[in-house]
Enzyme design. Structure first.
Site, short mmCIF file in Angstrom:
data_model
loop_
_atom_site.label_atom_id
_atom_site.label_comp_id
_atom_site.label_asym_id
_atom_site.label_seq_id
_atom_site.Cartn_x
_atom_site.Cartn_y
_atom_site.Cartn_z
N ASP A 53 0.89 -1.16 0.00
CA ASP A 53 0.00 0.00 0.00
C ASP A 53 0.93 1.20 0.00
O ASP A 53 1.61 1.47 0.99
CB ASP A 53 -0.89 0.01 1.25
CG ASP A 53 -1.88 1.15 1.20
OD1 ASP A 53 -1.48 2.27 0.82
OD2 ASP A 53 -3.06 0.94 1.52
N HIS A 54 0.96 1.93 -1.11
CA HIS A 54 2.01 2.95 -1.23
C HIS A 54 1.84 4.09 -0.22
O HIS A 54 2.77 4.86 0.01
CB HIS A 54 2.11 3.48 -2.67
CG HIS A 54 1.08 4.51 -3.03
ND1 HIS A 54 -0.17 4.20 -3.46
CD2 HIS A 54 1.14 5.85 -3.01
CE1 HIS A 54 -0.85 5.30 -3.69
NE2 HIS A 54 -0.07 6.34 -3.42
N HIS A 107 -5.88 2.85 1.34
CA HIS A 107 -5.20 4.06 1.81
C HIS A 107 -5.89 4.71 3.03
O HIS A 107 -5.26 5.03 4.02
CB HIS A 107 -5.09 5.09 0.69
CG HIS A 107 -4.50 4.54 -0.58
ND1 HIS A 107 -3.56 3.53 -0.57
CD2 HIS A 107 -4.72 4.83 -1.88
CE1 HIS A 107 -3.23 3.24 -1.82
NE2 HIS A 107 -3.92 4.01 -2.64
#
Ligand code: BG6
Length: 510
Positions: A196-197, A259
């Site tokens: 998950d960036h 996010h």
């Protein structure tokens, strides 16, 4: 402003990652060129990429190792976040191979195996292998299964084998469960790195440090002192050229279980016993597990979904979502979502968490705002003071990386007057931060086997469990209840009403 001694604080030196070979599936795609290779380059500049490193690209298109390397070398200066230094380029692209193949064909994995054996002998990467699935999601299960079944991902003779899965991890609870089940049938949990960036962002990682490395927040971090929490991930970007992906996905699936829930769990979780992957991931999963599951009718009352209409974003004209290429002209996919969630535990009982995210909004702004309970105004009853400003702690994630505290102060003068003021800590004032892609820490952590920034299967499933009632409700409602908002605005009126109902309001989008 700088640190007490006037100097900016630098990161402590980390060791270079273990020797390894990185195998990227989906190597001809955007992610590889735009983010992964520039991130590897930044790691090389920092001295964190191992000396013995090799890169194998796997994709469907016809190419050769030379052509693939040339292609990466050409695109790197375009996407690099720092000046190009040829010796660092050589460390990244010094040993590159290309394998053409279909993701669901055994022959592909035989070819990859041959390349790995050759490279491991020639390059001394010690058998450590990092498989990065940068493909469309349909590739995750077949590639994962082939890697497991072919033995390519089987840890052997002290060498590690790890698999990174890009997002989206599933499209609902059932598909996320099925994907976990398939992957866990052939790999161990500690081999799977679900990316998950958002967790690659320094400001997101800092939430844990802010909460748990300071004595002053934790005692007031609860229902006795906090009125509510707002989590905003506003984007000025439109759907642009991603019409076909986005129309099948929508704002809820694209942003919320991943996010926004990462932000939610870092803000609301209990203190982990140790700063270690399993302790942190267990607390995060437990927090998501404590989010109240809503029935279909309740979910519809506590959610707003909307689509952008024509408008102007940052002075540029923007066409309505439904006019986007590859989007159905009568699409009911949401480009904006706002939710009210409650958490069923002692710390957060009766404290609403309001989440919102959308495309084509007034500005890009990601922040978590914690609203503290109002001071009683009674003491000032017989004075000209009519109301007090609100106390917010604002954790601004991007693009302005800062943390601000908003409080009341006396306006100088002979009579009593009170005004809202703020104190702000800006990262750039204290730290030298080299521009990055956001993937550096995530890749490096994988190479050293630290999964603290990677959600575990239980966390992923807990997130989907919370959003599932909204997915179901909207599927049934079709166009009913789908609101609209002008591109370039703060979002739909209905989202304001969601908070107004509780006597609250959103903070403006800057
Ligand atoms: C991606 C979504 O995961 O995150 C995109 O698919 C979104 O739709 C992006 O634009 C937002 O990331 P960031 O880092 O720009 O906030």
């Amino acid at each position: 402003m700088t640190a007490a001694n006037g100097a900016k604080t630098h990161a402590t030196t980390a060791r270079p990652a273990d020797p390894c070979c990185l195998v990227i599936f989906g190597a001809s795609g955007d992610l590889t060129h735009r983010l992964l290779v520039p991130a590897l380059y930044n790691l090389a500049v920092e001295g964190l990429l191992p000396e013995a490193f090799a890169l194998i690209g796997v994709a469907r298109s016809e190419s050769s190792s030379e052509a693939f390397r040339d292609d990466l070398a050409k695109s790197l200066p375009k996407f690099a976040t720092r000046n190009i230094d040829q010796s660092a380029v050589k460390r990244v692209l010094g040993c590159v191979a290309y394998v053409r193949g279909e993701p669901d064909d055994e022959a592909t994995y035989n070819k990859i195996g041959q390349e790995l054996t050759r490279i491991e002998r020639e390059r001394g990467t010690k058998g450590n292998r990092l498989f990065y699935l940068a493909t469309p999601p349909a590739g995750f299960a077949p590639i994962g299964c082939h890697l497991g079944e072919s033995g390519l991902a089987r840890a052997a003779n002290g060498a590690w084998r790890r698999v990174v899965i890009e997002k989206p991890f599933g499209t609902d609870l059932a598909s996320a469960r099925a994907l976990n089940e398939k992957l866990l049938g052939v790999l161990n949990e500690d081999q799977i790195f679900r990316i998950d960036h958002y967790l690659g962002k320094e400001t997101v990682q800092n939430i844990m440090v802010l909460r748990f490395a300071n004595g002053l927040f934790e005692p007031i971090w609860n229902r006795d002192h906090i009125d509510h929490v707002q989590i905003t991930v506003a984007e000025s970007l439109t759907v642009g050229r991603r019409g076909s992906y986005y129309d099948a996905t929508g704002a809820l699936r694209d942003m919320v279980p991943n996010h926004l829930f990462q932000l939610l769990s870092l803000i609301a979780m209990e203190p982990p016993s140790r700063f270690a992957a399993d302790a942190v991931r267990a607390e995060k999963a437990q927090l998501l597990d404590a989010v109240q599951l809503q029935g279909p009718a309740e979910a519809m009352r506590n959610a707003v979904r909307a689509q952008y209409d024509d408008g102007y974003v940052e002075n540029r004209p923007v066409e309505a979502y439904r006019k986007t290429p590859d989007v159905k002209p009568d699409s009911t996919t949401e480009t904006y979502v706002a939710l009210k969630l409650m958490i069923d535990n002692w710390r957060w009982a009766n404290v609403p968490f309001y989440l919102r995210t959308g495309k084509a909004l007034r500005a890009k702004q990601t922040e978590v705002a914690i609203k503290f309970k109002q001071a009683p105004v009674a003491m000032f009853r017989d004075t000209p003071v009519e109301r007090l400003a609100e106390n917010f702690l604002v954790i601004a994630i991007q693009p302005n990386e800062c943390i601000g505290l908003e409080f009341n102060a006396k306006v100088p003068g002979p009579t009593i007057a009170i005004g809202g003021v703020g104190m702000t800590f800006k990262y750039e004032d204290y730290f030298d931060i080299a521009p990055s892609t956001g993937y550096e820490t995530l890749i490096y952590d994988c190479m050293i086997g630290d999964a603290i920034l990677y959600p575990r299967a239980d966390g992923i499933e807990a997130g989907w469990r919370v959003v599932q009632p909204f997915i179901d409700g909207w599927r049934e409602a079709s166009a009913n209840g789908l609101a609209g908002y002008r591109a370039g605005s703060d979002g739909p009126r209905e989202a304001d009403e969601l908070l107004a109902r509780d006597g609250r309001r959103w903070r403006p989008i800057a």
